[in-house]
Design an enzyme around this catalytic site. Sequence first.
Site, PDB file in Angstrom:
ATOM      1  N   HIS A 188      11.005  -5.541  -1.026  1.00 54.16           N
ATOM      2  CA  HIS A 188      10.441  -6.679  -1.425  1.00 54.16           C
ATOM      3  C   HIS A 188      10.883  -8.019  -0.715  1.00 54.16           C
ATOM      4  O   HIS A 188      10.328  -8.946  -0.594  1.00 54.16           O
ATOM      5  CB  HIS A 188      10.444  -6.939  -3.197  1.00 54.16           C
ATOM      6  CG  HIS A 188       9.516  -6.235  -3.578  1.00 54.16           C
ATOM      7  ND1 HIS A 188       9.817  -4.786  -4.030  1.00 54.16           N
ATOM      8  CD2 HIS A 188       7.962  -6.070  -3.966  1.00 54.16           C
ATOM      9  CE1 HIS A 188       8.582  -4.050  -4.742  1.00 54.16           C
ATOM     10  NE2 HIS A 188       7.569  -5.252  -4.449  1.00 54.16           N
ATOM     11  N   ARG A 296       2.003 -12.068  -6.834  1.00 54.17           N
ATOM     12  CA  ARG A 296       3.149 -11.216  -7.452  1.00 54.17           C
ATOM     13  C   ARG A 296       3.549 -12.031  -8.617  1.00 54.17           C
ATOM     14  O   ARG A 296       4.703 -12.596  -8.491  1.00 54.17           O
ATOM     15  CB  ARG A 296       4.040 -10.503  -6.427  1.00 54.17           C
ATOM     16  CG  ARG A 296       3.565  -9.494  -5.617  1.00 54.17           C
ATOM     17  CD  ARG A 296       4.761  -9.236  -4.550  1.00 54.17           C
ATOM     18  NE  ARG A 296       4.379  -7.944  -3.885  1.00 54.17           N
ATOM     19  CZ  ARG A 296       3.931  -7.830  -2.724  1.00 54.17           C
ATOM     20  NH1 ARG A 296       3.403  -8.962  -1.743  1.00 54.17           N
ATOM     21  NH2 ARG A 296       3.519  -6.792  -2.095  1.00 54.17           N
ATOM     22  N   ARG A 332      -1.523 -10.592 -10.492  1.00 58.15           N
ATOM     23  CA  ARG A 332      -1.106  -9.321 -10.727  1.00 58.15           C
ATOM     24  C   ARG A 332       0.050  -9.541 -11.903  1.00 58.15           C
ATOM     25  O   ARG A 332       0.608 -10.109 -11.843  1.00 58.15           O
ATOM     26  CB  ARG A 332      -0.307  -8.444  -9.584  1.00 58.15           C
ATOM     27  CG  ARG A 332       0.071  -7.183 -10.181  1.00 58.15           C
ATOM     28  CD  ARG A 332       0.717  -6.177  -9.063  1.00 58.15           C
ATOM     29  NE  ARG A 332       1.967  -6.840  -8.696  1.00 58.15           N
ATOM     30  CZ  ARG A 332       2.583  -6.493  -7.574  1.00 58.15           C
ATOM     31  NH1 ARG A 332       2.260  -5.264  -6.967  1.00 58.15           N
ATOM     32  NH2 ARG A 332       3.737  -6.706  -7.214  1.00 58.15           N
ATOM     33  N   GLU A 431      -1.891   2.555  -6.560  1.00 55.50           N
ATOM     34  CA  GLU A 431      -0.672   2.843  -6.015  1.00 55.50           C
ATOM     35  C   GLU A 431       0.114   4.065  -6.232  1.00 55.50           C
ATOM     36  O   GLU A 431       1.211   4.143  -5.867  1.00 55.50           O
ATOM     37  CB  GLU A 431       0.171   1.428  -6.022  1.00 55.50           C
ATOM     38  CG  GLU A 431       0.526   1.078  -7.400  1.00 55.50           C
ATOM     39  CD  GLU A 431       1.260  -0.313  -7.448  1.00 55.50           C
ATOM     40  OE1 GLU A 431       2.004  -0.775  -6.525  1.00 55.50           O
ATOM     41  OE2 GLU A 431       1.243  -0.783  -8.463  1.00 55.50           O
ATOM     42  N   ASN A 454       2.202   0.218  -0.240  1.00 51.02           N
ATOM     43  CA  ASN A 454       3.810   0.319  -0.228  1.00 51.02           C
ATOM     44  C   ASN A 454       4.205   1.384  -1.172  1.00 51.02           C
ATOM     45  O   ASN A 454       4.806   2.169  -0.852  1.00 51.02           O
ATOM     46  CB  ASN A 454       4.292  -0.925  -0.588  1.00 51.02           C
ATOM     47  CG  ASN A 454       3.761  -2.224   0.075  1.00 51.02           C
ATOM     48  OD1 ASN A 454       3.379  -2.107   1.307  1.00 51.02           O
ATOM     49  ND2 ASN A 454       3.709  -3.222  -0.115  1.00 51.02           N
ATOM     50  N   ASP A 455       3.680   1.189  -2.493  1.00 55.56           N
ATOM     51  CA  ASP A 455       4.128   2.064  -3.279  1.00 55.56           C
ATOM     52  C   ASP A 455       3.250   3.496  -3.427  1.00 55.56           C
ATOM     53  O   ASP A 455       3.976   4.711  -3.522  1.00 55.56           O
ATOM     54  CB  ASP A 455       3.781   1.739  -4.814  1.00 55.56           C
ATOM     55  CG  ASP A 455       4.930   0.790  -5.164  1.00 55.56           C
ATOM     56  OD1 ASP A 455       6.024   1.320  -4.887  1.00 55.56           O
ATOM     57  OD2 ASP A 455       4.852  -0.044  -5.906  1.00 55.56           O
ATOM     58  N   ARG A 465      11.004   3.978  -1.067  1.00 56.90           N
ATOM     59  CA  ARG A 465      10.865   2.341  -0.052  1.00 56.90           C
ATOM     60  C   ARG A 465      11.896   1.702  -0.038  1.00 56.90           C
ATOM     61  O   ARG A 465      11.997   0.905   0.982  1.00 56.90           O
ATOM     62  CB  ARG A 465       9.720   1.704  -0.573  1.00 56.90           C
ATOM     63  CG  ARG A 465       9.957   1.007  -1.813  1.00 56.90           C
ATOM     64  CD  ARG A 465       8.580   0.542  -2.396  1.00 56.90           C
ATOM     65  NE  ARG A 465       8.409  -0.881  -2.045  1.00 56.90           N
ATOM     66  CZ  ARG A 465       7.346  -1.546  -2.549  1.00 56.90           C
ATOM     67  NH1 ARG A 465       6.732  -1.055  -3.587  1.00 56.90           N
ATOM     68  NH2 ARG A 465       7.071  -2.863  -2.113  1.00 56.90           N
ATOM     69  N   CYS A 502      -3.828  -4.604  -0.806  1.00 62.09           N
ATOM     70  CA  CYS A 502      -2.981  -5.374  -0.766  1.00 62.09           C
ATOM     71  C   CYS A 502      -1.626  -5.085  -0.396  1.00 62.09           C
ATOM     72  O   CYS A 502      -0.620  -5.880  -0.278  1.00 62.09           O
ATOM     73  CB  CYS A 502      -3.109  -6.214  -2.224  1.00 62.09           C
ATOM     74  SG  CYS A 502      -2.489  -5.106  -3.462  1.00 62.09           S
TER      75      CYS A 502
HETATM   76  C1  PEP Z   1       2.243  -2.157  -2.863  1.00 57.22           C
HETATM   77  O1  PEP Z   1       2.940  -1.353  -3.612  1.00 57.22           O
HETATM   78  O2  PEP Z   1       1.547  -1.836  -1.940  1.00 57.22           O
HETATM   79  C2  PEP Z   1       2.100  -3.558  -3.381  1.00 57.22           C
HETATM   80  C3  PEP Z   1       1.168  -4.406  -2.911  1.00 57.22           C
HETATM   81  O3  PEP Z   1       2.979  -3.993  -4.522  1.00 57.22           O
HETATM   82  P1  PEP Z   1       4.376  -4.323  -4.582  1.00 57.22           P
HETATM   83  O4  PEP Z   1       4.709  -4.242  -2.674  1.00 57.22           O
HETATM   84  O5  PEP Z   1       4.471  -5.617  -4.861  1.00 57.22           O
HETATM   85  O6  PEP Z   1       5.225  -2.978  -5.227  1.00 57.22           O
HETATM   86 MG    MG Z   2       3.340  -1.718  -5.636  1.00 59.96          MG
END
Ligand code: PEP
Ligand code: MG
Length: 555
Positions: A188, A296, A332, A431, A454-455, A465, A502
């Site tokens: 993050h 976020r 979110r 996700e 990402n998740d 990650r 996203c």
């Molecule tokens: C993701 O997981 O792709 C996402 C957009 O949420 P975050 O990166 O805040 O976990």
């Molecule tokens: Mg996420």
Amino acid sequence: MIRFTGKGVYGAIAAGKISIFKRQDVQVRRVKVENPEEELARLAAAKKAALDQLSEIYQKALKEVGEANAQIFEIHMMMVEDDDYNEAIEEMINGQSVNAEYAVAVTADNFAEMFASMEDSYMQARAADVRDISNRIIACMSGCTDEKTASDEKVIICADDLAPSETVSLDKERVLAFVTAHGSSNSHTAILARNMNIPAIIGLGEAFLREIHDGDMAIADGFTGEFILSPDEETLKACRQKQQAESEKKELLQKLKGKENITLDGTKINIYANIGSADNIGAVLLNDAGGIGLFRSEFLYLENTDYPSEEDQLKVYKRVLESMAARKVIIRTLDIGADKQADYFKLEREENPALGLRAIRLCLSRPEIFRTQLKALYRASVYGNLGIMFPMITSVSELEEILALCEEVKAELKRDHIEYAENVELGIMIETPAAAIISDRLAPMVDFFSVGTNDLTQYTLACDRQNPHIERFCDTHHEAILRLIEISAKNAHKHGAWIGICGELAADTSLTETFLRMGIDELSVSPGFVLKVRDAVRSIDLSKPPTDFFLANKL
Ligand code: PEP
Ligand code: MG
């Protein structure tokens, strides 16, 4: 001149002085000492340094915020010199032969408790002050000073690693770049750097930490991942040329402002922006994003030292919605846990935090926190075009529970004659592989999906990650990820929902054609990438055979 290579996580280049990130929460341990006299001398030096800092801050505050607001620093100076406070510390050092840091920390706790138990509210408030000055003295003893806060010069922040809560608490106006010895590109902190349009490099290694000093000149090249310490004139000149070329490229992209996100054959999509704070709105508008695809909201919690109230949240959501006028704003709900920790949540340590009590699981386990946020969101809904999105969904029953809570919150508002919009869109993040696989069951229950790549990558490929050592296994282009997105898109459309992406992959223009052919309706990216993605969309012709390997061969 020394060169270090890490991984660039946001393409931009900066040159400037280094500021080594100092952690304020120095861990204090009890240490038996041979010579208390030495500790008393260390204490005296630290107190002098603390007084110098406070006097400097007082003068600055006097100029910037006036005498009434500056007065607190005068009180802090008096407290540093207070006889009772100092006697208590010295007695402890002499009587128990302990290190000065420990004596200051214990005395701070004792005095803070004493102040907190007083009747008078003015005296109660002194509890925080005594902790504050004690932390300052301890920081001075540990070589952690905040003297540079007095300067307005922009700096390259260098750290071993930065937690999201540390990144958000930095004064953004002063940050030229983030450079860390560790960290991973999907963390993050890296995402925040992208949202802030700040060059960032991670994974420079331990050696880098040994060579840097506060005030050294350096270049941080977020394109190549190169960090150049004490660059010579020629290298600085090359850096300036690169900066110039970049700004020219950016200027060219500016010509796309006001243009449609339309392919050569006439397919249109939405390109929205991701934000972590209402302060990012300027960048969203400047880059002509069609809306906000991911706010976020957890950063609102991370920026605070206690739960933001319904009113506090309402203010922020209202500001974002009003600034975006009629454009869509998808907020979110709280996604805290795992790497995003706020002390006041008092979350228990977990063996596998990414698989633990995070995001929607935390909200459903502590419904009072969730209700406050939902209430603030619905109250804010009258100020714009709101969508609410829920993170980390894995099952139909979770979604049923969420939707029931939304109905309860709306019923409460109605009962109390508080207005809310009826057309708030509800959506979920895709996700987890589970959500993608049962997307046929989830789609009829919501208005939209947004894929968090990402998740989704982390959970599909079993790749933490946060772990820099396994980045090469975290292949975001893995066929499994693309198939899951494809399945979700088909199911969304079959049930009348729209689907966006996203996660960071949305900005990867080597996949824009793939996403468009899958029928993705919206891409939400860091504000600085909006025009780059628009440019990519406008060069694609979907009437021609796919150029993308995955689509040409796999689907
Ligand atoms: C993701 O997981 O792709 C996402 C957009 O949420 P975050 O990166 O805040 O976990
Ligand atoms: Mg996420």
